[in-house]
Structure formats: structure tokens, C-alpha cells
Motif scaffolding. Structure first.
Motif, PDB file in Angstrom:
ATOM      1  N   ASP A  63      19.557  -2.892  -6.867  1.00 32.33           N
ATOM      2  CA  ASP A  63      19.233  -2.232  -8.139  1.00 32.33           C
ATOM      3  C   ASP A  63      17.872  -1.558  -7.996  1.00 32.33           C
ATOM      4  N   ILE A  64      17.891  -0.216  -7.952  1.00 33.72           N
ATOM      5  CA  ILE A  64      16.635   0.529  -7.742  1.00 33.72           C
ATOM      6  C   ILE A  64      15.666   0.288  -8.885  1.00 33.72           C
ATOM      7  N   ASP A  65      16.197   0.154 -10.082  1.00 32.80           N
ATOM      8  CA  ASP A  65      15.315  -0.072 -11.241  1.00 32.80           C
ATOM      9  C   ASP A  65      14.550  -1.386 -11.117  1.00 32.80           C
ATOM     10  N   ALA A  66      15.163  -2.381 -10.403  1.00 37.66           N
ATOM     11  CA  ALA A  66      14.499  -3.678 -10.260  1.00 37.66           C
ATOM     12  C   ALA A  66      13.292  -3.599  -9.334  1.00 37.66           C
ATOM     13  N   LEU A  67      13.189  -2.512  -8.559  1.00 43.22           N
ATOM     14  CA  LEU A  67      12.063  -2.354  -7.637  1.00 43.22           C
ATOM     15  C   LEU A  67      10.804  -1.836  -8.333  1.00 43.22           C
ATOM     16  N   LYS A  68      10.979  -1.279  -9.511  1.00 44.12           N
ATOM     17  CA  LYS A  68       9.841  -0.644 -10.205  1.00 44.12           C
ATOM     18  C   LYS A  68       8.780  -1.683 -10.538  1.00 44.12           C
ATOM     19  N   ASN A  69       7.535  -1.264 -10.292  1.00 44.01           N
ATOM     20  CA  ASN A  69       6.340  -2.069 -10.591  1.00 44.01           C
ATOM     21  C   ASN A  69       6.189  -3.290  -9.676  1.00 44.01           C
ATOM     22  N   LYS A  70       7.027  -3.405  -8.594  1.00 40.30           N
ATOM     23  CA  LYS A  70       6.826  -4.486  -7.626  1.00 40.30           C
ATOM     24  C   LYS A  70       5.671  -4.114  -6.694  1.00 40.30           C
ATOM     25  N   ASN A  71       4.887  -5.083  -6.357  1.00 39.26           N
ATOM     26  CA  ASN A  71       3.731  -4.850  -5.493  1.00 39.26           C
ATOM     27  C   ASN A  71       4.149  -4.928  -4.018  1.00 39.26           C
ATOM     28  N   ILE A  72       3.734  -3.941  -3.264  1.00 40.62           N
ATOM     29  CA  ILE A  72       3.991  -3.970  -1.821  1.00 40.62           C
ATOM     30  C   ILE A  72       2.681  -3.742  -1.086  1.00 40.62           C
ATOM     31  N   LEU A  73       2.606  -4.317   0.114  1.00 38.38           N
ATOM     32  CA  LEU A  73       1.447  -4.121   0.979  1.00 38.38           C
ATOM     33  C   LEU A  73       1.887  -3.229   2.131  1.00 38.38           C
ATOM     34  N   LEU A  74       1.273  -2.069   2.278  1.00 41.35           N
ATOM     35  CA  LEU A  74       1.569  -1.131   3.362  1.00 41.35           C
ATOM     36  C   LEU A  74       0.466  -1.243   4.409  1.00 41.35           C
ATOM     37  N   VAL A  75       0.840  -1.706   5.625  1.00 46.59           N
ATOM     38  CA  VAL A  75      -0.124  -1.838   6.720  1.00 46.59           C
ATOM     39  C   VAL A  75       0.184  -0.727   7.714  1.00 46.59           C
ATOM     40  N   GLU A  76      -0.640   0.318   7.734  1.00 47.43           N
ATOM     41  CA  GLU A  76      -0.396   1.523   8.542  1.00 47.43           C
ATOM     42  C   GLU A  76      -1.733   2.113   8.949  1.00 47.43           C
ATOM     43  N   ASP A  77      -1.910   2.352  10.248  1.00 55.51           N
ATOM     44  CA  ASP A  77      -3.200   2.858  10.729  1.00 55.51           C
ATOM     45  C   ASP A  77      -3.303   4.375  10.633  1.00 55.51           C
ATOM     46  N   ASN A  78      -2.164   5.099  10.621  1.00 54.44           N
ATOM     47  CA  ASN A  78      -2.191   6.559  10.606  1.00 54.44           C
ATOM     48  C   ASN A  78      -2.324   7.060   9.168  1.00 54.44           C
ATOM     49  N   GLU A  79      -3.374   7.843   8.940  1.00 50.79           N
ATOM     50  CA  GLU A  79      -3.673   8.293   7.574  1.00 50.79           C
ATOM     51  C   GLU A  79      -2.548   9.165   7.009  1.00 50.79           C
ATOM     52  N   VAL A  80      -2.035  10.072   7.839  1.00 48.73           N
ATOM     53  CA  VAL A  80      -0.965  10.963   7.369  1.00 48.73           C
ATOM     54  C   VAL A  80       0.268  10.160   6.989  1.00 48.73           C
ATOM     55  N   ASN A  81       0.619   9.195   7.829  1.00 47.42           N
ATOM     56  CA  ASN A  81       1.784   8.360   7.529  1.00 47.42           C
ATOM     57  C   ASN A  81       1.567   7.539   6.266  1.00 47.42           C
ATOM     58  N   ARG A  82       0.317   7.104   6.036  1.00 44.35           N
ATOM     59  CA  ARG A  82       0.030   6.364   4.801  1.00 44.35           C
ATOM     60  C   ARG A  82       0.245   7.254   3.582  1.00 44.35           C
ATOM     61  N   ILE A  83      -0.219   8.482   3.684  1.00 44.33           N
ATOM     62  CA  ILE A  83      -0.076   9.412   2.547  1.00 44.33           C
ATOM     63  C   ILE A  83       1.398   9.624   2.233  1.00 44.33           C
ATOM     64  N   ILE A  84       2.189   9.846   3.296  1.00 44.23           N
ATOM     65  CA  ILE A  84       3.626  10.106   3.107  1.00 44.23           C
ATOM     66  C   ILE A  84       4.320   8.873   2.550  1.00 44.23           C
ATOM     67  N   ALA A  85       4.021   7.689   3.142  1.00 43.40           N
ATOM     68  CA  ALA A  85       4.667   6.450   2.702  1.00 43.40           C
ATOM     69  C   ALA A  85       4.317   6.142   1.255  1.00 43.40           C
ATOM     70  N   ILE A  86       3.029   6.313   0.889  1.00 41.10           N
ATOM     71  CA  ILE A  86       2.617   6.051  -0.500  1.00 41.10           C
ATOM     72  C   ILE A  86       3.386   6.950  -1.453  1.00 41.10           C
ATOM     73  N   GLU A  87       3.540   8.225  -1.077  1.00 39.15           N
ATOM     74  CA  GLU A  87       4.271   9.183  -1.907  1.00 39.15           C
ATOM     75  C   GLU A  87       5.709   8.698  -2.135  1.00 39.15           C
TER      76      GLU A  87
END
Length: 699
Positions: free
Chosen positions: A571-595
Motif C-alpha cells: 500500500d503506497i499510501d501506508a509509506l507516507k510520512n515514514k522515516n527512512i535513513l539514506l546512507v549515500e556518499d555521492n551528492e548527486v545520487n543523494r539529491i536524486i534519491a531524496i527527490e
């Protein structure tokens, strides 16, 4: 890694040396046991031979005795012989005729008083020399006389009673020369080393054939020929049954050991046949086997050592190849990461830019950048697919799919390419419109896209491309359908010479026209291997300047709701507002993943390396993070080590939090390492909403 390989190499070499020594020892012990067994068999065979030879010879002599006795009996039954009214002189005349016709040396008649007259007119008394009463009672004997009183010759005497009207009238006897009587035929056994004797119970040697020199006293001392004597304990007898009329003994004579077998001649007055062979002759064959076995062991040892030497050399070469293979895998993993990471960034940033840009011309160029990026990504994927194929790591992943939807997704990909070359594209689908199937949709799609892209590439502008998908057979019992897939074109075609190389990796036909076309030359090779993995065959029909047809058929099960386990839906709606930790060293990849994550409704917190990611997790509240997306290759601390430390921490949620690896390397080895390190799943870059959902759904 190199030290590990060298260490393993030394261990393997030591194991080879130990194993070769162990096998050599086992071989020597086995041959020793074999030789001992052969020696015992040879000795036993000698026993059997000697016993059977003595019995056979005694039986042969007994048969001769019986033949003589039967002749005597037939003579004694002649009325002129048995009638007491006929004089001895008249009877002798008749017997002389029988001597000439039956081959006797002489025949004689004894009256009840033991007075004898013979066919050669000799007269003497035998009353005190024979078992007279026993003969009169009908007992027939063979007697041995050392010296014939008449001819001074060794003879045998056979006797039968003469009866008339059931009354004994006297004794009929015949004499035969010992030397002429016996056929001692065992001389040829053991290469002429078998000696044969005829002896009496008193130890007298009556006849002999061989070189076994034993005296009368030695015979009586070493061999039991009388029933009332016990066996000498010093003699090794093969048979110790005193009731037997034959036996085997091991005796020493003239400083040499002999195996001796003897057998009593039935219906004789204690006469025996004796056969002897030197022990050394019996064992001489064993010595030959010993020599041959020693040579054989030597050859085997040499072959074993040679084998292990070759294995050692092969192992050395194997270790070198394994080292090169490991280096190749590391290189491919690194190059995959190094190329796919910036490429994923380009694709991601282009996608973001397209969403926020309103300039039509800029969007046009962004689409071109995105298209070329995906093309480059496809070439990289082809190279990685080749590596998986070479490692036999092709996995068939079956799922529910519909061929109509599959064709629609293919058309979206090839549409622009076909339009750019102004080609005519036709799709024919027969019999599959309303059927859901259960198979590897991804690989079927990959095969068809490769074949279509190939046809588009090698077909002129305004050319024709056809895709045919048709059910050609059905298995009602197993609920399967046979689906035919066919891609055809009217392009440049393939020469007969090149067809044999068509499915080789990196193969492209070397002609002026084909050089105009780009590509890795891996597409058809990958298609063929994928189709083979699905138990089918890719068939090609092609003529130069006429076009080509590529076809294959697959048996695919029909999807049944009640028999196939349906994947869990998320259920995609159940994912809303869930906290995730993104561990990524590449700045560009972080920007894309956050988006992407924020577009899906997640709340994202970031860390730039594994060590920082551990710190953020440990400082957060219990169950604060629902998911951790962990890049694998990072400086300071990589994703594997970071995951292990999170799992080994004392926090309540350290074992339950879902950790998903982010990798630019799609090798199966990484999947194994991902699970081993404690991660729950993984996604391959570039990050997209689709692969994130697929990964979360599989948890």
C-alpha cells in the motif's frame, strides 16, 4: 586476496603430497595382501592338484585292475574251467588260448589245497602266501609280488574264485608286469617337476616316474600308509581325516621340502599311488607374481605421482586463472559502480530537470540526453549480462504477466527508434489476448527488445519490421501453451559465412555496410543464452539483401490464481510520512534519491558514509526509522560493515529495522554478500520509484 590464494595453494600442495604418499602406502599394502592371497591360492591349488592327481592315478590303475578282473571272471565262468570233472591239463590248454587273446602274461589255477599250475607249465604252492580263505569266500584281491619266482620280475597278481554249482572249486589268477601295467602320465604337470610312485604299505617302491628320491624308511617315517598309525604332528597335512584313503603331506627330503599326495588303490592289498612336487616349484609362480606386482606397483606409483604432479600444475594454472577471474570480477564490479553511478546521476537529474523545466526546446534536448544515457546504460548491462552468462548465473524468475501488456511496454521503447528511421512496424498477436501467463516476463521482454532493436538497426529507412506472437500448441494436462515469437525484417540480411559466428559475443559482420551500425555485438549472444536457459532454441533464417527472421518458441504455464502464490502488494499510501535513513556518499545520487523518496511520501534523513549512518541510527529513537537505504561502496566505512555493526548493536530495533542495499553492481555475488551481511534486500542503480517499490514489496 593474493596472500589468501598463496596460502590456499600451499595447503593444497601439502594435501597433494600427503594424499600421494597415502595412496602409495595403500597400494603397497594392497599388493602385499594380494601376493599373500595368491600364494595361499597357489598352495591350495597344489594341494588340490596333488590330491586329485593321486586319486586320478589310483582310479586309473583301479580301472585297469577291474578290467583284468572282469576278464578273469568271464574266463572263470567258462564251464570247462569251472567244472571239476575237467582235468587241470585240459583247463590249461584252454587258458593258453585266453592268454593270447586277452593279453595276460600268464594265467594259473590253484586248487583248494593251494597247488598251482600255470599256462607256462609252472607248478608251486600259494596256500600260505595269499589270503586264501578270503578269496575262497569271494573276496577279490590284487597282490603285489616284488620278484616273480619265474621271471625274476616285479608283477601284480589278480585273483578270483572258481565256483561250480555255487561251490568254490579253486582260484583263478593272472600275473602282469608292473612296468607294463601302469601309465604314469603326470610328468608334464608343473613343467615336468611332478613325480609319481606306486608303493606298498610296507614302503616298497614298485614303480616310479620322476626325480623325487625317497627311501622306504623315509616313506614309513613321514607318511602314514597304515590305518592303525597316527599322523606325525610335525607333518603339515592338508587333510587329517584318518578315515580317508587319500591325503596330502608336507615333508622334507634331502634338505628340500615337497608337497606329497597319496591315494589307496581300491581292492588291492594295501597299494598306493603317490605324487610329489617341490614346494619351491609351487611358489615359483608366486615369486613371478611378486616380481610382476612389484613392477606394477612401481608403475602405479609413478603414474600416481605423475597424476598429482599434473594436478599440481593444473591447480597452479587454475589458481592463476581463479586469481585472474577474481580480478576480473573486482574490475567489473568497480567499473560497473564507477560508470553506473555517474550515469544514474545523469539519468536522475535529467528526469528531475524535465519535470521542472517548461522550455520545450530544453526538454527536447533533455529527452535526447536521457535517451543516450539509457542507451549507454543498456551497453553496460549487456557487458554485465555476459559476465553472468559466463558464470552460469542466469536465474529464471517467473511471475504473472500478460503478453498484450508486454508488447505495449516493448512498443514504447522501440517506437522512437522506428519513427526516426521512418520504418513500418507491424505487430500480430494471435490467441493470447485474454490469457495471463506465468513466466519470466523480464527476460522475454529483453529478448524481444534486443531482436527488434537489431532488426531496426540493420534495416534501411522506410523498411519493414514485424513482430509476431502466436499460440501454436496447448498442453491441456499440464495447462501450458506453446507460444511462438518471431521478429522479421527486410533489412540487409546475413551472409552464409557469418551465420556460424552470429551468436559469438562481440561478433559483427565485417562489411562496409555493417560498419555503419553501432552496438556492442552482444545482443544476439545474450538472446540465445537466455532462450537456451528457458529450454528453447533461437532459429535464424536470413538471406543477404532480403532480410532476416528470428524465431523461438516457449512452453509457458497459464496463470492460475488458486495455484500460484501471489506476491504481496504494498500500500503506497501506508509509506507516507515514514522515516527512512539514506546512507549515500555521492551528492548527486543523494539529491536524486531524496527527490524520489519525497515524491513517494517518505521523510528522508541522510548520512554520507557508513560510520555516520551508524551514529544517526544509534542516536535516533527506537523504531524511528522504518527503512535504511544503504549504499554499498562508500569511503570511511562501506555498507556491509555498517550493516553488521547496526545488527550487532544492543538496540531493540537493530534486528528488526529493514535495511535495503543500494548498489551499482548487479552481480549475483553481491546479492549473496548483501544477505550474508544482514541486509534484507537490494536495489540496483539508477534509483527509481519502480525498483524501490519492488524491493519493499519483496520484504
Amino acid at each position: 586476496m593474493e596472500n589468501y590464494i598463496i596460502s590456499n595453494k600451499k595447503k593444497y600442495k601439502n594435501k597433494l603430497i600427503f594424499l600421494s604418499i597415502l595412496i602409495t602406502i595403500v597400494l603397497i599394502m594392497t599388493i602385499g595382501i594380494f601376493i599373500y592371497y595368491i600364494r595361499s591360492i597357489l598352495i591350495k591349488d597344489a594341494y588340490i592338484l596333488l590330491e586329485s592327481s593321486s586319486v586320478q592315478e589310483s582310479t586309473s590303475i583301479e580301472n585297469l585292475f577291474n578290467s583284468k578282473k572282469e576278464n578273469l571272471k568271464s574266463i572263470s565262468n567258462i564251464e570247462s574251467i569251472s567244472n571239476p570233472q575237467i582235468s587241470k591239463e585240459e583247463k590249461i590248454k584252454l587258458l593258453k588260448y585266453e592268454v593270447e587273446n586277452r593279453g595276460f602274461k600268464r594265467i594259473g589255477i590253484s586248487d583248494l589245497n593251494g597247488n598251482v599250475i600255470t599256462t607256462d607249465n609252472r607248478t608251486y604252492s600259494v596256500k600260505n602266501r595269499w589270503d586264501y580263505k578270503q578269496i575262497m569266500l569271494g573276496k577279490e584281491f590284487v597282490y603285489q609280488k616284488t620278484v616273480d619266482l619265474i621271471d625274476n620280475d616285479n608283477i601284480f597278481i589278480s585273483t578270483v574264485p572258481i565256483t561250480f554249482n555255487n561251490e568254490v572249486q579253486g582260484i583263478l589268477f593272472s600275473t602282469d608286469s608292473i612296468d607294463n601295467f601302469f601309465n604314469l602320465s603326470n610328468k608334464e604337470n608343473y613343467f615336468g617337476n611332478l613325480s609319481t610312485y606306486i608303493i606298498s604299505s610296507e614302503g616298497e617302491i614298485l614303480a616310479k616316474n620322476g626325480d623325487f628320491n625317497i627311501t622306504k624308511n623315509q616313506l614309513l617315517e613321514k607318511i602314514n600308509l597304515e590305518k592303525d598309525r597316527y599322523y606325525n604332528d610335525k607333518i603339515n597335512l592338508y587333510s587329517k581325516d584318518e578315515s580317508d584313503d587319500h591325503s596330502i603331506a608336507l615333508i622334507e627330503c634331502d634338505d628340500e621340502e615337497y608337497y606329497v599326495g597319496y591315494s589307496k588303490i581300491e581292492n588291492s592289498r594295501e597299494l598306493f599311488v603317490l605324487v610329489a612336487v617341490p614346494k619351491k616349484m609351487v611358489l615359483s609362480n608366486s615369486n613371478k607374481i611378486l616380481l610382476a606386482s612389484t613392477v606394477l606397483v612401481s608403475i602405479i606409483v609413478i603414474l600416481v605421482l605423475l597424476y598429482f604432479f599434473i594436478i599440481g600444475r593444473f591447480n597452479k594454472r587454475y589458481m592463476e586463472l581463479e586469481k585472474a577471474n577474481i580480478a576480473k570480477k573486482i574490475f567489473l564490479a568497480n567499473i560497473s559502480h564507477e560508470i553506473r553511478t555517474p550515469l544514474s546521476g545523469i539519468i536522475g537529474l535529467t528526469s528531475i530537470a524535465k519535470k521542472i523545466n517548461e522550455n520545450e526546446k530544453v526538454n527536447f534536448y533533455l529527452k535526447k540526453v536521457e535517451s543516450m544515457s539509457y542507451h549507454l546504460l543498456g551497453l553496460i548491462n549487456d557487458v554485465l549480462d555476459i559476465s553472468k552468462i559466463e558464470a552460469n548465473q542466469i536465474k529464471i524468475n517467473n511471475c504473472k504477466f500478460n503478453l498484450i501488456d508486454l508488447v505495449d511496454s516493448i512498443n514504447i521503447i522501440v517506437k522512437d527508434k522506428i519513427e526516426n528511421k521512418k520504418q513500418k512496424y507491424r505487430v500480430d498477436i494471435e490467441g493470447v489476448e485474454k490469457i495471463n501467463l506465468f513466466g519470466d516476463e523480464t527476460k522475454i521482454k529483453q529478448i524481444l527488445i534486443n531482436l527488434l532493436v537489431n532488426s531496426i538497426k540493420f534495416t534501411h529507412e522506410n523498411g519493414r519490421i514485424n513482430l509476431l506472437i502466436k499460440i501454436v500448441d496447448k498442453d491441456e494436462i499440464n495447462n501450458k501453451v506453446k507460444v511462438k515469437f518471431e521478429v522479421s525484417d527486410n533489412g540487409i540480411g546475413i551472409s552464409e559465412e557469418f551465420k556460424s559466428k552470429l551468436f559469438d559475443p562481440f561478433a559483427q559482420e565485417d562489411n562496409l555496410y555493417s560498419r555503419k551500425f553501432d552496438g556492442s555485438g552482444l545482443g544476439l549472444f545474450i538472446c540465445k543464452r537466455l532462450i537456451t536457459a528457458m529450454d528453447s532454441e533461437l532459429i535464424v533464417d536470413s538471406k543477404v539483401n532480403k532480410g532476416s527472421i528470428f524465431r523461438f518458441s516457449l512452453w509457458i504455464p497459464i496463470y492460475e490464481e488458486n495455484k500460484v502464490k501471489i506476491k504481496n502488494t504494498l500500500d503506497i499510501d501506508a509509506l507516507k510520512n515514514k522515516n527512512i535513513l539514506l546512507v549515500e556518499d555521492n551528492e548527486v545520487n543523494r539529491i536524486i534519491a531524496i527527490e524520489v523518496f519525497e515524491e513517494m511520501g517518505f521523510k528522508v534523513e541522510c548520512a554520507s558514509n557508513g560510520k555516520e549512518g551508524i551514529k544517526k541510527f544509534l542516536e535516533s529513537d527506537i523504531d524511528h526509522f522504518s527503512y535504511i537505504f544503504m549504499d554499498i561502496q562508500m569511503p570511511i566505512m562501506d555498507g556491509y560493515e555498517a550493516t553488521k555493526q547496526i545488527r550487532n548493536s544492543n538496540r531493540y530495533d537493530s534486528k528488526t529495522v529493514k535495511i535495503i542495499a543500494i548498489t551499482a553492481n548487479s552481480f549475483i555475488d553481491n546479492e549473496n554478500e548483501v544477505i550474508k551481511s544482514g541486509m534484507n534486500s537490494y536495489i540496483v542503480k539508477p534509483i527509481s520509484k519502480e525498483n524501490i517499490l519492488n524491493s519493499l514489496t519483496s520484504l
